[in-house]
Design a protein around this motif. Sequence first.
Motif, PDB file in Angstrom:
ATOM      1  N   LYS A  96      22.473  49.190 -20.946  1.00 32.06           N
ATOM      2  CA  LYS A  96      23.518  49.471 -19.958  1.00 32.06           C
ATOM      3  C   LYS A  96      24.831  49.910 -20.584  1.00 32.06           C
ATOM      4  O   LYS A  96      25.756  50.295 -19.871  1.00 32.06           O
ATOM      5  CB  LYS A  96      23.763  48.213 -19.109  1.00 32.06           C
ATOM      6  N   TRP A  97      24.917  49.809 -21.908  1.00 31.99           N
ATOM      7  CA  TRP A  97      26.197  50.072 -22.567  1.00 31.99           C
ATOM      8  C   TRP A  97      26.021  51.190 -23.592  1.00 31.99           C
ATOM      9  O   TRP A  97      25.509  50.976 -24.683  1.00 31.99           O
ATOM     10  CB  TRP A  97      26.714  48.795 -23.232  1.00 31.99           C
ATOM     11  N   PRO A  98      26.445  52.426 -23.254  1.00 33.37           N
ATOM     12  CA  PRO A  98      26.103  53.601 -24.077  1.00 33.37           C
ATOM     13  C   PRO A  98      26.654  53.572 -25.493  1.00 33.37           C
ATOM     14  O   PRO A  98      25.972  53.999 -26.434  1.00 33.37           O
ATOM     15  CB  PRO A  98      26.682  54.766 -23.269  1.00 33.37           C
ATOM     16  N   ASN A  99      27.876  53.091 -25.685  1.00 34.40           N
ATOM     17  CA  ASN A  99      28.432  53.074 -27.038  1.00 34.40           C
ATOM     18  C   ASN A  99      27.710  52.062 -27.916  1.00 34.40           C
ATOM     19  O   ASN A  99      27.437  52.310 -29.098  1.00 34.40           O
ATOM     20  CB  ASN A  99      29.921  52.738 -26.987  1.00 34.40           C
ATOM     21  N   LEU A 100      27.378  50.900 -27.345  1.00 29.39           N
ATOM     22  CA  LEU A 100      26.641  49.876 -28.100  1.00 29.39           C
ATOM     23  C   LEU A 100      25.229  50.349 -28.398  1.00 29.39           C
ATOM     24  O   LEU A 100      24.747  50.229 -29.530  1.00 29.39           O
ATOM     25  CB  LEU A 100      26.610  48.575 -27.292  1.00 29.39           C
ATOM     26  N   LYS A 101      24.570  50.893 -27.396  1.00 31.69           N
ATOM     27  CA  LYS A 101      23.186  51.355 -27.586  1.00 31.69           C
ATOM     28  C   LYS A 101      23.099  52.407 -28.679  1.00 31.69           C
ATOM     29  O   LYS A 101      22.133  52.437 -29.449  1.00 31.69           O
ATOM     30  CB  LYS A 101      22.644  51.915 -26.273  1.00 31.69           C
ATOM     31  N   ALA A 102      24.111  53.256 -28.760  1.00 29.26           N
ATOM     32  CA  ALA A 102      24.098  54.327 -29.767  1.00 29.26           C
ATOM     33  C   ALA A 102      24.191  53.790 -31.187  1.00 29.26           C
ATOM     34  O   ALA A 102      23.800  54.462 -32.148  1.00 29.26           O
ATOM     35  CB  ALA A 102      25.253  55.296 -29.511  1.00 29.26           C
ATOM     36  N   GLN A 103      24.685  52.559 -31.347  1.00 27.64           N
ATOM     37  CA  GLN A 103      24.902  52.002 -32.685  1.00 27.64           C
ATOM     38  C   GLN A 103      23.845  50.966 -33.089  1.00 27.64           C
ATOM     39  O   GLN A 103      23.878  50.458 -34.207  1.00 27.64           O
ATOM     40  CB  GLN A 103      26.294  51.352 -32.764  1.00 27.64           C
ATOM     41  N   ILE A 104      22.937  50.613 -32.193  1.00 25.58           N
ATOM     42  CA  ILE A 104      21.927  49.595 -32.502  1.00 25.58           C
ATOM     43  C   ILE A 104      20.557  50.259 -32.555  1.00 25.58           C
ATOM     44  O   ILE A 104      20.076  50.778 -31.538  1.00 25.58           O
ATOM     45  CB  ILE A 104      21.916  48.479 -31.434  1.00 25.58           C
ATOM     46  N   ALA A 105      19.912  50.242 -33.718  1.00 28.32           N
ATOM     47  CA  ALA A 105      18.606  50.886 -33.872  1.00 28.32           C
ATOM     48  C   ALA A 105      17.547  50.149 -33.046  1.00 28.32           C
ATOM     49  O   ALA A 105      17.509  48.917 -33.038  1.00 28.32           O
ATOM     50  CB  ALA A 105      18.195  50.893 -35.343  1.00 28.32           C
ATOM     51  N   PRO A 106      16.684  50.884 -32.344  1.00 29.69           N
ATOM     52  CA  PRO A 106      15.602  50.244 -31.572  1.00 29.69           C
ATOM     53  C   PRO A 106      14.758  49.295 -32.425  1.00 29.69           C
ATOM     54  O   PRO A 106      14.330  48.247 -31.948  1.00 29.69           O
ATOM     55  CB  PRO A 106      14.784  51.442 -31.078  1.00 29.69           C
ATOM     56  N   LYS A 107      14.525  49.657 -33.689  1.00 31.30           N
ATOM     57  CA  LYS A 107      13.724  48.795 -34.560  1.00 31.30           C
ATOM     58  C   LYS A 107      14.431  47.454 -34.798  1.00 31.30           C
ATOM     59  O   LYS A 107      13.788  46.414 -34.952  1.00 31.30           O
ATOM     60  CB  LYS A 107      13.483  49.496 -35.896  1.00 31.30           C
ATOM     61  N   LEU A 108      15.754  47.477 -34.816  1.00 35.07           N
ATOM     62  CA  LEU A 108      16.519  46.240 -35.006  1.00 35.07           C
ATOM     63  C   LEU A 108      16.383  45.340 -33.779  1.00 35.07           C
ATOM     64  O   LEU A 108      16.233  44.122 -33.908  1.00 35.07           O
ATOM     65  CB  LEU A 108      17.986  46.590 -35.262  1.00 35.07           C
ATOM     66  N   ILE A 109      16.435  45.939 -32.602  1.00 37.67           N
ATOM     67  CA  ILE A 109      16.265  45.153 -31.378  1.00 37.67           C
ATOM     68  C   ILE A 109      14.861  44.571 -31.329  1.00 37.67           C
ATOM     69  O   ILE A 109      14.672  43.389 -31.002  1.00 37.67           O
ATOM     70  CB  ILE A 109      16.523  46.032 -30.141  1.00 37.67           C
ATOM     71  N   GLU A 110      13.882  45.375 -31.673  1.00 37.13           N
ATOM     72  CA  GLU A 110      12.496  44.898 -31.665  1.00 37.13           C
ATOM     73  C   GLU A 110      12.325  43.700 -32.610  1.00 37.13           C
ATOM     74  O   GLU A 110      11.683  42.706 -32.248  1.00 37.13           O
ATOM     75  CB  GLU A 110      11.567  46.041 -32.094  1.00 37.13           C
ATOM     76  N   ALA A 111      12.900  43.778 -33.786  1.00 34.35           N
ATOM     77  CA  ALA A 111      12.734  42.709 -34.780  1.00 34.35           C
ATOM     78  C   ALA A 111      13.453  41.425 -34.388  1.00 34.35           C
ATOM     79  O   ALA A 111      13.079  40.339 -34.828  1.00 34.35           O
ATOM     80  CB  ALA A 111      13.233  43.186 -36.146  1.00 34.35           C
TER      81      ALA A 111
END
Length: 515
Positions: free
Chosen positions: A124-139
């Motif tokens: 929901k937060w475009p600036n945050l999402k742009a800086q967090i790698a999907p692989k990091l969220i998955e882990a």
Amino acid sequence: MGTFRMNRRHFLALSGAAGIGAAMSGGMSRAMAQSLSGASTAVLPSQAPTNWAAVLEKANAALQAEHGFTLNAEFINWGSYGQQALLKFTAGAQFDTALQALWLNMAQLQQDGALADLTGQIDKWPNLKAQIAPKLIEANTWNGKLWGIPQVNSAARVQHFTVRQDLAEKHGFGEITDYDTLERFFYTIKEKEDGVTPYSLVSNSHWIYAVPTPTAMFNQHSWENPYTMQYLFAGSGLRFLFAKDAAETGSSGPIPFWDDEGVIAALRKIRQYYNDGIVNADGMNVDRATIDSQFQTGRFASNWAMTDGSSSNQLAALQRNVPEARLGQVMPFGKPLTAVKPVQTFQADNMVVVNANGGDVDRALALQDWLSVKENHDLIEYGIEGTDWEAAGDDGIKQLSQYAFPGYALLWRSGLERRSSFMTESEKTIFDWAQNYDNFTADTFASFIPDVTPVREAAAAMNNVIIQHANPLFYGVADVDAQLDKLKSAADAAGLDVLQGEMEKQANAYLAARA
């Protein structure tokens, strides 16, 4: 700076225009359509930086204009941070976010229902999402749920050593790349540098000196075989190691850390170093801030380091006291970095969690989003440009003041972190290596978080045992064999068999679910 962003009030104004609202609202938080207010209190370790009042005034002016709320940073000294932060959660204090981690109390807080569920929030937060790698969220997602915003500036982390490179070269060592040479360096410093202690122990570090994750500072076996991670029940302090062939057999076979030969050898090494004056004798009682301050005066020849690119930051302060000082990084694998692939969980060492019982999720995520914009990130992380720092190249920074904010506790973003102009060439090499997920091997139990609920009573009893009987071993202040006997006897009485059996049951179920 050039990063696109749209503040909340501009968005609300534009959303009334034909087409704009419909086009943008699907990607925004509902917080963007309602008013945020008050102060977002962040509980942080360490202490307020020099010039913090001026930085906060500038940040809050921008935050108030863009989002309608302000930041209130509550600093707690590192020596009491873990306990004080835990008390804030259990006492129902009003705050939005805090630094937490598996090495603090995060698993316990999650299992107690003290953390807000952040699953799906980042989208929901475009600036945050742009800086967090999907692989990091998955882990960092546990059983399909996200309980904190990962704060990392590299893909993986390996403990290693920062050494006084000027002293290494003065005594003919050059670059140190293996443990045996590092140990010779320690003893040479002890013999020839009066008033300099070869290595600094710190009170809140204890197990990292002996138990691999995947390396431990004085566990030589782990340096040469960086393929073991430790796991524990939250609040127990007892770290288990799993069978190397668990993935093939489906049997986790957990053993307490004192049944591992590499750990025992490390405990004997630490005891030897304590007796020989290689490490400081007050390690059990001295905090990180004090040790760093002493390192910067030249009292120590080496220090703890992590592959986060921050070790060189001490050089400026060190050179004010010891002008000829230089720093080097030592990864004593005994081989090139390209020849090893240490195991990792890819779980962030540091997480920003949201208080489920007194925090505001929308306001907390709005702050995380605001901090994901480069100019905002730079302001809080580095201070006021021109006063506290100046740019050095595209991604470098030259510090102009003593400003030092604990960025890992609130706003670390891999793509926004600047490299210190003092960063040594050896640390640049290590930092570059640590940025790439492909340089590491995912551990068999990488996303396994043991649930302490069935064994909570035994875990609490074991924590007391670890503090009383294991910590003296990690600092070398007790005879190893006699202290191990005390530790094992006390652990049996506290319910070792209960914890070990439950750990095996849960770990085997984790393996079966992944088969």
